[in-house]
Design an enzyme around this catalytic site. Structure first.
Site, short mmCIF file in Angstrom:
data_model
loop_
_atom_site.label_atom_id
_atom_site.label_comp_id
_atom_site.label_asym_id
_atom_site.label_seq_id
_atom_site.Cartn_x
_atom_site.Cartn_y
_atom_site.Cartn_z
N GLU A 79 0.85 -1.19 0.00
CA GLU A 79 0.00 0.00 0.00
C GLU A 79 0.88 1.23 0.00
OE1 GLU A 79 -3.15 -0.32 -0.55
OE2 GLU A 79 -2.89 -2.47 -0.53
N CYS A 116 -1.77 9.34 4.15
CA CYS A 116 -1.81 8.94 2.74
C CYS A 116 -3.13 9.37 2.12
CB CYS A 116 -1.66 7.43 2.63
SG CYS A 116 -2.76 6.56 3.74
#
Ligand code: NAD
Length: 526
Positions: free
Chosen positions: A297, A331
């Protein structure tokens, strides 16, 4: 709040529920947090060992972890693993693997239920560590701990379901059983920005599915990483199943990834490191028994679109929270704001006005809504981007920052940005918002999609046809309509991106554990 979670005989497993956040409008929660910070402050200055095969291991090299609001304050000194210690940890994991693999899923799930219970008991203290080590605001730190608890509870329940072999087909004289087995030894490599939740979630998923783990936290959050050692130890995770090996990515990263006995790498971090890991893991090493799986990720460059009928009073605080919460170091943070021409001037005026009221200072003080960024190099990189942005567009607002040696970066809002600008393409990971003006909603979607990333996105609109278009065309991992674009909840908003934001494995969702296992089928002629 207590959840009934043990799988002991006759005890039912309750339905999964998210752990509730602390309420800092309540005196008791504020007092608990203040007390927790005081308690943590009394523990500063300790040495933290590695944890291999159930033993504390002292290494020669140590690295200090410091308070980013006051870098002269050393929180603790963390033993650093070299390749020798990583090899030891992998050996320990290998030795523990077969027994753990064959441990019934219920027992493995019980370890996570216990871990959740421990983290609930210590929620304020675990949060306080994050305030000091990475500069999270109280609410952000508590939310991270809550997410970690949720991962434990959610994955434990999921494993109970996945641990039941399924009968397939319905043919007389034939029995087909479909079930899962773990992949082997997992290297878990985590970032610092959700220091307990992401680390805890990746480790928990690997452990509950029957893998053994070698866990490398980020150097900026290794004390919070050590909190996981305490939790898993108390939860009864057997020796060798969970090993903690903090160390520099540049020293041990490639070694971990390339090690032939590693079968699975669970990584969350930047696109640069993630792509390097994918490339290295693809190369088969001599003696390597498995093709490596990479759960990866990575970053984002997330956009929120403001339609021409947006309720400005409602949307502005949502945008500010998305862009500047935890200093923009998420993020999922909004780093591009795409506004339709018809509301552009009014929206931007209100945005800057409200940004001016955000108080910046040490996160230890609840009154500060923005704290320091994580370290000096992050601060330097953010200042460089502010300079680039100043050349590419027009700086509408640059906040003052505390005059201290803390790693502060100003809230910066830069207008007149177009998709070809660097600050519209590159992840800055700080409190810098690029503002873009578009003619219509179609152009807004085009611009929103104009980066290599696809993590989160947001749309504020009251037009059903525009929301429908966004559902179809605004292809990001997590799309939020008429709300902020951060704070995904386990079990409700499984999280993760596509394209260069990741391989789309969606932490906290129904498919996540499948990445940590291989399915098997056994067919028996009756
Ligand atoms: P990073 O890539 O610098 O570091 C992540 C981890 O990788 C750290 O533990 C680091 O020590 C390690 N590492 C460094 N070099 C390595 C190597 N060669 N081999 C193996 N490991 C190595 O990222 P960061 O600064 O810790 O975290 C911020 C980044 O993480 C941002 O890009 C952010 O968007 C991303 N992030 C993504 C998600 C998500 O779910 N998509 C969540 C949180 C953070």
């Amino acid at each position: 709040m207590r959840q009934k979670t043990s799988t002991k005989k006759n005890e039912a497993i309750s339905e999964f529920k998210n752990f509730p956040y602390a309420d800092f409008t309540k005196k008791e929660d504020c007092e608990s947090f203040t007390k927790a910070i005081k308690n943590v402050r009394q523990q500063l200055g300790k040495d933290y060992p590695l944890f291999i095969n159930g033993n504390d291991v002292i290494s020669r090299e140590k690295m200090d972890s410091v308070n980013p609001a006051k870098p002269s304050e050393v929180l603790g000194s963390i033993c650093q693993a070299g390749t020798k210690e990583v090899a030891q940890a992998i050996e320990a994991a290998k030795a523990a693997f077969e027994k753990w693999r064959d441990t019934p899923p219920q027992k493995r799930a019980d370890c996570l239920f216990k871990a959740a219970e421990i983290a609930r008991r210590r929620a304020f203290e675990l949060s306080a560590w994050q305030v000091l080590e990475v500069g999270k605001q109280w609410d952000q730190a508590y939310a991270d701990v809550a997410e970690c608890i949720d991962f434990f509870e959610y994955y434990a329940r999921d494993m109970l379901k996945l641990g039941q072999p399924q009968k397939l087909g319905n043919v007389p004289g034939e029995l087909n059983l479909y079930f899962y087995q773990p992949k082997g030894i997992a290297a878990v490599i985590s970032p610092w920005n959700f220091p307990l939740a992401i680390s805890g979630g990746m480790c928990a998923a690997a452990i509950v599915t029957g893998n053994c783990v070698v866990f490398k936290p980020s150097g900026f959050s290794s004390i919070v990483g050590y909190n996981l050692v305490e939790i898993f130890k108390e939860a009864g995770v057997p020796n060798g199943v969970f090993n903690y090996i903090p160390g520099r990515g540049s020293v041990i990263g490639d070694f971990m990834v390339e090690h032939p006995d590693i079968s699975l790498i669970a990584f969350t971090g930047s696109v640069k490191t993630g792509c390097r890991i994918i490339e290295k893991a693809a190369k088969v090493q001599p003696g390597q028994p498995n093709v490596k799986k990479v759960v990866c990720e990575m970053g984002g460059k997330n956009a929120i679109i403001i339609d021409d009928d947006t309720d400005i009073d409602y949307a502005v605080p949502q945008v500010l929270y998305s862009a500047f919460g935890f200093q923009g170091q998420k993020c999922s943070a909004c780093s591009r704001l795409i506004i339709l021409d018809a509301v552009y001037d009014k929206f931007v005026e209100e945005l800057v006005k409200q940004a001016e009221s955000i108080k910046i200072g040490p996160s230890e003080d609840f009154a500060n809504k923005m704290g320091p960024v994580v370290d000096k190099s992050a601060q330097k990189s953010i200042f460089e981007y502010i300079e680039i942005g100043g050349k590419e567009g027009k700086v509408l607002y640059k906040s003052p920052v505390p005059q201290s040696d803390g790693f502060y970066a100003p809230i910066t809002i830069i207008a007149d940005i177009t998709p070809d600008c660097r600050i519209a393409q590159e992840e800055i990971f700080g409190p810098v918002l690029a503002v873009m003006r578009v003619e219509d909603f179609d152009e807004a979607i085009d611009w929103a999609l104009s980066t290599k990333f696809a993590l989160t996105g947001g749309v504020f609109s009251r037009k059903p046809e525009h929301l429908e278009l966004a559902r179809k065309a605004f292809r990001v991992g997590n799309l939020y309509l008429n709300r902020n674009c951060v704070g995904a909840l386990v079990g409700r908003q499984p999280f993760g991106g596509a394209r260069m934001s990741g391989v789309g494995t969606k932490a906290g969702g129904p498919d996540y554990l499948l990445h940590f296992m291989d399915p098997r089928t056994i067919t028996e002629k009756l």
